[in-house]
Write an enzyme that holds these catalytic residues in place. Structure first.
Site: not given
Length: 155
Positions: A65-68, A103
């Site tokens: 679930l990579p996010h920034t 996300l």
């Protein structure tokens, strides 16, 4: 259950026949963000890399679930990838990942960002849903699974 607070366009749901590394996946997410949402690919990639430097977003069970957070983004936005071959992602359980839900959130979205992460995490912890995502026949089927409840509630 479906992630209701995250915009997800069908064009941002992809089957990926070959991704060789975590860095390649993060770059691909940036490119998809640019193509589908008209965001800057390099800014997305840089933000994702910076977040990964704090600790892997591979949360186990072959899912990441990579996010920034990004300036000039109106709401939480998603990109979903299903990899043909799992890729090492420095996951907490040591397993490579084959499902990735990225996300992208507005820079000032504190609570909104956390709520979206929680929704996605709950969604991807449902063993039945994960099995359906892994077995889906293609982009349309993946999108239908990812957007089913959203469409039901809009009707």
């Amino acid at each position: 259950m479906t992630i209701l607070s995250v915009r997800l366009d069908i064009t941002a749901v992809r089957d990926c026949p070959g991704a060789g590394s975590k860095d390649e996946i993060l770059r691909m997410i940036g490119e998809i963000g640019q193509e589908c949402y008209r965001l800057d690919a390099k800014t997305i990639e840089t933000g994702l890399i910076a977040r990964e430097a704090l600790g892997s977003t591979g949360f186990g069970r072959e899912i990441a679930l990579p996010h920034t957070k990004l300036a000039n983004l109106d709401g939480c936005t998603g990109i979903f990838l299903r990899l043909a071959e799992p890729v090492a992602f420095d996951s907490h359980d040591g397993k490579p990942v084959d499902l990735i839900y990225a996300l992208l959130s507005p820079e000032k979205a504190g609570v909104e960002h956390l709520q979206a992460l929680a929704e996605i995490s709950r969604f991807l912890r449902d063993d039945n849903m994960v099995a359906k995502l892994r077995g889906a026949s293609g982009q349309d089927a993946l999108y239908a699974l990812l957007s089913k409840q959203r469409n039901q509630q809009a009707a």
